[in-house]
Scaffold this motif. Structure first.
Motif, PDB file in Angstrom:
ATOM      1  N   TRP A   1      15.230  11.997  -3.614  1.00  0.00           N
ATOM      2  CA  TRP A   1      16.533  12.226  -2.983  1.00  0.00           C
ATOM      3  C   TRP A   1      17.113  13.586  -3.349  1.00  0.00           C
ATOM      4  CZ3 TRP A   1      18.571   9.863   1.012  1.00  0.00           C
ATOM      5  CH2 TRP A   1      18.156   8.583   1.323  1.00  0.00           C
ATOM      6  N   LEU A   2      16.705  14.120  -4.478  1.00  0.00           N
ATOM      7  CA  LEU A   2      17.164  15.454  -4.883  1.00  0.00           C
ATOM      8  C   LEU A   2      16.243  16.557  -4.369  1.00  0.00           C
ATOM      9  CD1 LEU A   2      18.141  14.697  -8.585  1.00  0.00           C
ATOM     10  CD2 LEU A   2      19.692  15.130  -6.674  1.00  0.00           C
ATOM     11  N   LEU A   3      14.952  16.288  -4.379  1.00  0.00           N
ATOM     12  CA  LEU A   3      13.969  17.314  -4.034  1.00  0.00           C
ATOM     13  C   LEU A   3      13.949  17.646  -2.538  1.00  0.00           C
ATOM     14  CD1 LEU A   3      11.703  19.125  -5.135  1.00  0.00           C
ATOM     15  CD2 LEU A   3      10.117  17.240  -4.699  1.00  0.00           C
ATOM     16  N   ILE A   4      13.975  16.642  -1.697  1.00  0.00           N
ATOM     17  CA  ILE A   4      13.838  16.872  -0.251  1.00  0.00           C
ATOM     18  C   ILE A   4      14.969  17.746   0.315  1.00  0.00           C
ATOM     19  CG2 ILE A   4      13.831  15.731   2.006  1.00  0.00           C
ATOM     20  CD1 ILE A   4      12.129  13.511   0.610  1.00  0.00           C
ATOM     21  N   PRO A   5      16.249  17.445   0.032  1.00  0.00           N
ATOM     22  CA  PRO A   5      17.287  18.328   0.580  1.00  0.00           C
ATOM     23  C   PRO A   5      17.258  19.727  -0.028  1.00  0.00           C
ATOM     24  CG  PRO A   5      18.276  16.481  -0.598  1.00  0.00           C
ATOM     25  CD  PRO A   5      16.812  16.266  -0.611  1.00  0.00           C
ATOM     26  N   ALA A   6      16.881  19.829  -1.299  1.00  0.00           N
ATOM     27  CA  ALA A   6      16.811  21.146  -1.926  1.00  0.00           C
ATOM     28  C   ALA A   6      15.761  22.018  -1.247  1.00  0.00           C
ATOM     29  CB  ALA A   6      16.506  21.013  -3.415  1.00  0.00           C
ATOM     30  N   LEU A   7      14.604  21.442  -0.970  1.00  0.00           N
ATOM     31  CA  LEU A   7      13.550  22.196  -0.287  1.00  0.00           C
ATOM     32  C   LEU A   7      13.962  22.521   1.147  1.00  0.00           C
ATOM     33  CD1 LEU A   7      10.366  20.347  -1.599  1.00  0.00           C
ATOM     34  CD2 LEU A   7      11.277  22.572  -2.331  1.00  0.00           C
ATOM     35  N   ALA A   8      14.664  21.604   1.797  1.00  0.00           N
ATOM     36  CA  ALA A   8      15.129  21.854   3.166  1.00  0.00           C
ATOM     37  C   ALA A   8      16.128  23.010   3.199  1.00  0.00           C
ATOM     38  CB  ALA A   8      15.752  20.589   3.750  1.00  0.00           C
ATOM     39  N   VAL A   9      17.046  23.036   2.251  1.00  0.00           N
ATOM     40  CA  VAL A   9      18.035  24.117   2.206  1.00  0.00           C
ATOM     41  C   VAL A   9      17.342  25.453   1.950  1.00  0.00           C
ATOM     42  CG1 VAL A   9      19.943  25.087   0.853  1.00  0.00           C
ATOM     43  CG2 VAL A   9      20.021  22.704   1.588  1.00  0.00           C
ATOM     44  N   ILE A  10      16.418  25.483   1.012  1.00  0.00           N
ATOM     45  CA  ILE A  10      15.707  26.733   0.727  1.00  0.00           C
ATOM     46  C   ILE A  10      14.954  27.208   1.970  1.00  0.00           C
ATOM     47  CG2 ILE A  10      13.815  27.760  -0.612  1.00  0.00           C
ATOM     48  CD1 ILE A  10      14.830  26.077  -2.993  1.00  0.00           C
ATOM     49  N   ALA A  11      14.298  26.293   2.651  1.00  0.00           N
ATOM     50  CA  ALA A  11      13.574  26.672   3.872  1.00  0.00           C
ATOM     51  C   ALA A  11      14.544  27.200   4.935  1.00  0.00           C
ATOM     52  CB  ALA A  11      12.791  25.474   4.409  1.00  0.00           C
ATOM     53  N   LEU A  12      15.674  26.539   5.118  1.00  0.00           N
ATOM     54  CA  LEU A  12      16.653  26.978   6.112  1.00  0.00           C
ATOM     55  C   LEU A  12      17.245  28.339   5.774  1.00  0.00           C
ATOM     56  CD1 LEU A  12      18.485  23.609   6.803  1.00  0.00           C
ATOM     57  CD2 LEU A  12      17.172  24.950   8.455  1.00  0.00           C
ATOM     58  N   LEU A  13      17.443  28.603   4.493  1.00  0.00           N
ATOM     59  CA  LEU A  13      18.025  29.885   4.080  1.00  0.00           C
ATOM     60  C   LEU A  13      17.147  31.072   4.452  1.00  0.00           C
ATOM     61  CD1 LEU A  13      19.485  28.922   0.606  1.00  0.00           C
ATOM     62  CD2 LEU A  13      20.785  29.688   2.604  1.00  0.00           C
ATOM     63  N   PHE A  14      15.865  30.837   4.639  1.00  0.00           N
ATOM     64  CA  PHE A  14      14.947  31.924   4.954  1.00  0.00           C
ATOM     65  C   PHE A  14      14.551  31.966   6.430  1.00  0.00           C
ATOM     66  CE2 PHE A  14      14.450  31.576   0.360  1.00  0.00           C
ATOM     67  CZ  PHE A  14      14.654  32.904   0.007  1.00  0.00           C
ATOM     68  N   THR A  15      15.255  31.205   7.265  1.00  0.00           N
ATOM     69  CA  THR A  15      14.978  31.282   8.705  1.00  0.00           C
ATOM     70  C   THR A  15      15.733  32.476   9.296  1.00  0.00           C
ATOM     71  OG1 THR A  15      16.800  29.793   9.247  1.00  0.00           O
ATOM     72  CG2 THR A  15      14.618  28.787   8.923  1.00  0.00           C
ATOM     73  N   LYS A  16      15.181  33.044  10.337  1.00  0.00           N
ATOM     74  CA  LYS A  16      15.798  34.225  10.965  1.00  0.00           C
ATOM     75  C   LYS A  16      17.222  33.955  11.465  1.00  0.00           C
ATOM     76  CE  LYS A  16      11.654  36.742  12.130  1.00  0.00           C
ATOM     77  NZ  LYS A  16      10.875  37.430  13.159  1.00  0.00           N
ATOM     78  N   PRO A  17      17.484  32.817  12.120  1.00  0.00           N
ATOM     79  CA  PRO A  17      18.860  32.590  12.595  1.00  0.00           C
ATOM     80  C   PRO A  17      19.885  32.506  11.459  1.00  0.00           C
ATOM     81  CG  PRO A  17      17.344  31.129  13.730  1.00  0.00           C
ATOM     82  CD  PRO A  17      16.567  31.793  12.632  1.00  0.00           C
ATOM     83  N   VAL A  18      19.518  31.883  10.349  1.00  0.00           N
ATOM     84  CA  VAL A  18      20.457  31.769   9.229  1.00  0.00           C
ATOM     85  C   VAL A  18      20.657  33.134   8.575  1.00  0.00           C
ATOM     86  CG1 VAL A  18      20.819  30.764   6.936  1.00  0.00           C
ATOM     87  CG2 VAL A  18      20.041  29.321   8.826  1.00  0.00           C
ATOM     88  N   ILE A  19      19.598  33.877   8.402  1.00  0.00           N
ATOM     89  CA  ILE A  19      19.732  35.220   7.830  1.00  0.00           C
ATOM     90  C   ILE A  19      20.601  36.079   8.742  1.00  0.00           C
ATOM     91  CG2 ILE A  19      18.489  37.350   7.264  1.00  0.00           C
ATOM     92  CD1 ILE A  19      16.207  35.555   6.240  1.00  0.00           C
ATOM     93  N   ALA A  20      20.364  36.011  10.053  1.00  0.00           N
ATOM     94  CA  ALA A  20      21.166  36.795  10.992  1.00  0.00           C
ATOM     95  C   ALA A  20      22.644  36.366  10.963  1.00  0.00           C
ATOM     96  CB  ALA A  20      20.611  36.637  12.400  1.00  0.00           C
ATOM     97  N   ALA A  21      22.897  35.066  10.844  1.00  0.00           N
ATOM     98  CA  ALA A  21      24.265  34.564  10.837  1.00  0.00           C
ATOM     99  C   ALA A  21      25.009  34.898   9.551  1.00  0.00           C
ATOM    100  CB  ALA A  21      24.277  33.061  11.056  1.00  0.00           C
ATOM    101  N   THR A  22      24.276  35.136   8.467  1.00  0.00           N
ATOM    102  CA  THR A  22      24.905  35.406   7.172  1.00  0.00           C
ATOM    103  C   THR A  22      24.678  36.840   6.713  1.00  0.00           C
ATOM    104  OG1 THR A  22      22.964  34.538   6.018  1.00  0.00           O
ATOM    105  CG2 THR A  22      24.781  32.998   6.431  1.00  0.00           C
TER     106      THR A  22
END
Length: 132
Positions: free
Chosen positions: A105-126
């Protein structure tokens, strides 16, 4: 609002961070109830742990709000929290009091957030407009 700021991935990132915030708020309430109902072995440790979880919940809420605002600093703040969460998850998988269910329950969302932080749309938005 800029089209980059309305990316579904940015909203997904914010939703996960807000879910982590809610989870920590619930943990804080449970810890407060335990302090009041049960007798902790160490009151200072119990109070410190409760305060730390409350501060972390507030901080995650702050990160979530500023994720929706597209603030650049949230990437670093979110990575730091996720690394701490991964460390706790790894600890949950091992030892005499191992709780793999909590670890997942701790590992899955943490890995999801890290993966999302490195997507082009999130980088562009931030990213600040002058940095583009």
């Amino acid at each position: 609002m800029n089209a980059e700021r309305t990316s579904p991935l940015l909203y997904t990132l914010a939703a996960i961070v807000f879910a982590e915030c809610v989870f920590l708020a619930v943990v804080t309430v449970v810890l407060v109830v335990e302090i009041l109902v049960a007798t902790p072995e160490s009151y200072p440790s119990a109070v410190a742990l409760t305060l730390l979880s409350a501060i972390a919940a507030v901080w995650l809420g702050f990160i979530g709000v500023n994720t929706l605002r597209g603030r650049p600093w949230i990437r670093g703040a979110a990575i730091v929290w996720q690394v701490l969460q991964i460390a706790v998850a790894v600890g949950s998988f091992q030892g005499a009091f191992a709780r793999p269910d909590i670890g997942w329950w701790l590992l899955i969302p943490a890995l999801a957030v890290i993966a999302l932080l490195f997507t082009k749309p999130v980088i562009a938005a931030t990213t600040r407009p002058e940095e583009r």
